[in-house]
Scaffold this motif. Structure first.
Motif, short mmCIF file in Angstrom:
data_model
loop_
_atom_site.label_atom_id
_atom_site.label_comp_id
_atom_site.label_asym_id
_atom_site.label_seq_id
_atom_site.Cartn_x
_atom_site.Cartn_y
_atom_site.Cartn_z
N PRO A 145 0.64 -1.28 -0.18
CA PRO A 145 -0.15 0.01 -0.29
C PRO A 145 0.97 1.47 -0.39
N GLU A 146 2.10 1.11 0.50
CA GLU A 146 3.23 2.53 0.64
C GLU A 146 3.09 2.94 -1.15
N ILE A 147 2.50 2.44 -1.57
CA ILE A 147 3.21 2.66 -3.34
C ILE A 147 2.40 3.91 -3.47
N ILE A 148 0.84 3.53 -3.16
CA ILE A 148 0.02 4.51 -3.44
C ILE A 148 -0.09 6.06 -2.25
N ASP A 149 0.47 5.45 -0.52
CA ASP A 149 0.21 6.25 0.09
C ASP A 149 1.51 7.06 -0.51
N PHE A 150 2.75 6.61 -1.27
CA PHE A 150 3.79 7.64 -1.68
C PHE A 150 3.41 8.29 -2.03
N LEU A 151 2.54 8.16 -4.03
CA LEU A 151 2.34 8.51 -5.25
C LEU A 151 0.84 9.87 -4.28
N VAL A 152 0.09 9.99 -2.99
CA VAL A 152 -0.71 10.59 -2.69
C VAL A 152 0.33 11.66 -1.91
N ASP A 153 1.31 11.13 -1.41
CA ASP A 153 1.66 12.30 -0.39
C ASP A 153 2.84 13.76 -1.72
N ARG A 154 3.34 12.46 -2.33
CA ARG A 154 4.00 13.57 -3.48
C ARG A 154 3.17 14.17 -4.39
N GLY A 155 1.73 14.63 -4.08
CA GLY A 155 0.38 15.78 -4.99
C GLY A 155 0.64 15.15 -6.17
N TYR A 156 0.62 13.67 -6.03
CA TYR A 156 -0.15 13.34 -7.63
C TYR A 156 -1.78 13.63 -7.29
N ARG A 157 -2.13 13.83 -8.45
CA ARG A 157 -3.55 14.51 -9.14
C ARG A 157 -4.23 13.52 -9.50
N GLY A 158 -3.36 12.01 -9.73
CA GLY A 158 -4.97 10.74 -10.70
C GLY A 158 -3.92 9.79 -10.25
N ILE A 159 -3.91 8.47 -10.88
CA ILE A 159 -3.61 7.73 -10.75
C ILE A 159 -4.13 6.38 -11.62
N VAL A 160 -3.81 5.85 -12.82
CA VAL A 160 -4.30 4.87 -13.33
C VAL A 160 -3.93 3.70 -12.76
N LEU A 161 -4.60 2.12 -12.39
CA LEU A 161 -4.11 1.00 -12.48
C LEU A 161 -4.32 0.06 -12.86
N GLU A 162 -3.43 -0.68 -13.22
CA GLU A 162 -3.04 -1.98 -14.11
C GLU A 162 -3.25 -2.56 -13.21
N GLY A 163 -4.91 -3.39 -13.15
CA GLY A 163 -5.51 -4.46 -12.95
C GLY A 163 -5.21 -5.76 -13.06
N THR A 164 -5.68 -7.01 -12.89
CA THR A 164 -5.42 -7.96 -13.19
C THR A 164 -6.72 -8.43 -13.80
N VAL A 207 -7.29 -1.76 -0.55
CA VAL A 207 -8.44 -0.78 -0.87
C VAL A 207 -8.36 0.26 0.05
N GLU A 208 -7.83 0.36 1.06
CA GLU A 208 -7.51 0.98 2.00
C GLU A 208 -7.24 2.43 1.52
N SER A 209 -6.38 2.25 0.96
CA SER A 209 -5.21 3.39 1.10
C SER A 209 -5.46 3.82 -0.33
N ILE A 210 -6.55 2.91 -1.60
CA ILE A 210 -6.95 3.40 -2.49
C ILE A 210 -7.90 4.58 -2.45
N ARG A 211 -9.26 4.15 -1.08
CA ARG A 211 -9.91 5.07 -0.59
C ARG A 211 -9.50 6.20 0.60
N ARG A 212 -8.59 6.00 0.86
CA ARG A 212 -7.90 7.34 0.99
C ARG A 212 -7.27 8.27 0.26
N ALA A 213 -6.69 7.93 -0.54
CA ALA A 213 -6.23 8.75 -1.91
C ALA A 213 -7.71 9.51 -3.13
N VAL A 214 -9.00 8.05 -2.84
CA VAL A 214 -9.53 8.72 -3.08
C VAL A 214 -10.37 9.92 -2.32
#
Length: 457
Positions: free
Chosen positions: A334-353, A363-370
Motif C-alpha cells: 500500500p505504501e506505493i499508493i500512499d507515496f504517490l498521494v503524499d507527493r501530490g499526484y492528482r491521478g493514478i491509473v492502475l493496471e489491475g488483473t 483497498v484502504e490506501s486507494i480509498r484514502r487517495a480518493v
C-alpha cells in the motif's frame, strides 16, 4: 516533370546521353565493372554530387556514384512498362504515378521529433544519419514527391523514451500551426517505443480536426536491408494527403512484407513486438484503414469518427504531469499508493488483473487517495476485453472506494486521457464524468469475437 528531375553535373550528362527519364528502367555499368539495374528515380533535392538514384528489384532505393566512364543505358521506357502493366504483365517494381497536372498537389508538413523520418545514406562513406529537411527526405524517399508537396521541420530531437507530457504540448502546438498554415495533412515522425502515447495525447488534444495527423516511425534503420522506414513514410504520406478521414492515426507495416500498411486509431494502438516490422496492432477494435503504398490506394476498414474537411480546427492543449500509471503485481504494498498521494499526484491509473482487481489489502490506501481528491482509474493488464468490477468481491469494494472503471481502454490511453482531463478540471466529479465519455474513440461499446487474435489466424 523535367526529363532528368533534380540531377546536375556528371549524373545529368549521363542521363541525357542515354535519353533516360524518371520511371525508365535503366542499367548502370560503373567504371569499376559493377552493373546495377532498376527504375530511375528523380532527385527532388538538387545536388551536385555525382549520384544516380535507382529503385532495385527488391524495392529499395540505392544511390550509385558515377563518373565520366560510367555507362547508362535505357532497358525499358516508363511508357513501355506502363503499357505492359496495363496489359496484365507483372511489373518487377510497382510504380507511383505522378499527380496529374490538373490536380492541386496536397501540401503535407512533416514534423520530426527525434525518430527517424528517413535516413540519409552518405554514399561516399556509408554512414547513416537522420534526414530532417524536406530536400533530404525527398532525396532519401523520392516516392513521397509523387504524392504531395512536402515541407519539414524539426520540433525536437530526442529518444522516444525521453518523451514527457510537456513535450506532447509542444507537438500539439506545432501540428496546430501546420494546419493553420494550410497543410492538407500532418506527419509526425516519432520513435516507436512511446509513439502510441504521443499519438493518443494528440487525439485528445484536437477536439475538432479538419485533416489527418499520421504518426510514423521505423522498427529498423534504413541502413539495414529489411528497413521499413521508406515504406512506412510513403504510406503515412498517402494517409496525410489522401485519406478521407480526419483523425490521429499511427501508420506502420501491416505485415512483415512490403504489401500494405495499416492506419491504427491513436487511442486503440499498441506496440506489440520489440522488432517486427508489423509490431503495431489495434487492440479491442479494428484498424481504421489499410494502405497500399505502391498502388496509391487506401481501403477503409472501420468507420471514421471524423471526415476530412468537416470540422474547423479546435485545440484543447495541456496535460497534467502529476499522473501515475502503476502496474499491480502480487504482493504490491500500500505504501506505493500512499507515496504517490503524499507527493501530490492528482491521478493514478492502475493496471489491475483480469476484470480489474488488485490485492484486497490495497483497498484502504486507494480509498484514502480518493478521499484526498486523487482520481483513481482501473484498467486491465490483459489488454483485450473490458473491465468489469461488479463480478467479484474485490472489484465491488474498489468501486465502493471510488475507483473509476476504464471500460476497454488500454492502460496507457487511460493514463493519457486522465492526464488531459486533470489539466482541464480539479473537480473529482467532473473528472469522473469526462473519463466516462468516449472522447476520441478510446471506448468500444460492443466487442465481437473477431477482435481477439487467435492462432491460427
Amino acid at each position: 516533370m523535367d526529363e532528368a528531375a533534380g540531377y546536375t553535373g556528371v549524373a545529368l550528362e549521363l542521363l541525357k546521353r542515354a535519353g533516360a527519364k524518371p520511371g525508365d528502367r535503366i542499367r548502370i555499368t560503373r567504371s569499376d565493372g559493377r552493373v546495377f539495374e532498376g527504375i530511375l528515380m528523380p532527385r527532388y533535392a538538387l545536388s551536385a554530387k555525382p549520384i544516380i538514384v535507382v529503385k532495385l528489384d527488391n524495392g529499395y532505393n540505392v544511390g550509385l556514384r558515377v563518373d565520366e566512364k560510367t555507362v547508362v543505358e535505357v532497358v525499358k521506357t516508363r511508357e513501355t512498362i506502363l503499357k505492359e502493366a496495363a496489359a496484365g504483365a507483372p511489373a518487377a517494381i510497382p510504380l507511383l504515378e505522378e499527380t496529374p497536372p490538373e490536380e492541386r498537389r496536397p501540401r503535407i508538413t512533416i514534423l520530426g521529433t527525434g525518430g527517424t523520418i528517413a535516413s540519409k545514406v552518405e554514399y561516399e562513406t556509408g554512414a547513416v544519419r537522420p534526414a530532417f529537411s524536406a530536400e533530404e527526405i525527398l532525396e532519401a524517399v523520392p516516392e513521397v514527391g509523387f504524392i504531395a508537396d512536402i515541407s519539414a521541420r524539426v520540433v525536437m530531437n530526442i529518444l522516444s523514451e525521453n518523451m514527457r507530457p510537456r513535450l506532447w504540448e509542444k507537438i500539439v502546438d506545432e501540428v496546430a500551426k501546420a494546419i493553420e498554415e494550410g497543410a492538407d495533412g500532418v506527419i509526425v515522425a516519432h520513435g516507436t517505443d512511446t509513439m502510441a502515447y504521443t499519438a493518443s495525447a494528440l487525439a485528445f488534444a484536437f477536439r475538432k480536426l479538419p485533416v489527418p495527423i499520421a504518426f510514423v516511425g521505423a522498427q529498423r534503420s534504413s541502413d539495414r536491408p529489411s528497413s521499413d522506414a521508406a515504406f512506412n513514410l510513403i504510406a503515412a504520406t498517402l494517409v496525410a494527403a489522401k485519406a478521407p478521414f480526419a483523425e490521429v492515426v499511427v501508420v506502420m507495416h501491416g505485415e512483415t512484407g512490403d504489401t500494405y500498411a495499416l492506419a491504427h486509431r491513436a487511442t486503440r494502438v499498441r506496440k506489440m513486438h520489440t522488432s517486427r516490422r508489423d509490431a503495431f496492432q489495434t487492440i479491442n477494435g479494428r484498424p481504421l484503414a489499410k494502405i497500399y503504398p505502391f498502388e496509391r490506394r487506401i481501403e477503409l476498414i472501420d468507420e471514421p469518427l471524423r471526415s476530412r474537411g468537416a470540422e474547423e480546427l479546435e485545440v484543447a492543449n495541456g496535460f497534467e504531469e502529476k499522473v501515475a500509471l502503476v502496474k499491480y503485481y502480487p504482493g504490491m504494498e500500500p505504501e506505493i499508493i500512499d507515496f504517490l498521494v503524499d507527493r501530490g499526484y492528482r491521478g493514478i491509473v492502475l493496471e489491475g488483473t483480469g476484470l480489474g482487481h488488485v490485492g484486497e489489502w490495497l483497498v484502504e490506501s486507494i480509498r484514502r487517495a480518493v478521499e484526498a481528491g486523487v482520481t483513481v482509474v482501473m484498467t486491465s493488464q490483459t489488454l483485450f476485453g473490458r473491465v468489469n468490477m461488479n463480478v467479484y468481491t474485490t472489484g465491488r469494494k474498489l468501486l465502493q472506494a471510488g475507483v473509476i472503471p476504464a471500460e476497454d481502454m488500454l492502460p496507457e490511453v487511460a493514463f493519457v486521457k486522465l492526464s488531459w482531463i486533470l489539466a482541464r478540471t480539479s473537480d473529482p466529479g467532473e473528472a469522473r464524468r469526462l473519463f466516462a465519455m468516449n472522447l476520441a474513440g478510446e471506448i468500444t461499446s460492443r466487442h465481437t469475437v473477431d477482435l481477439y487474435p487467435r492462432w491460427p489466424h
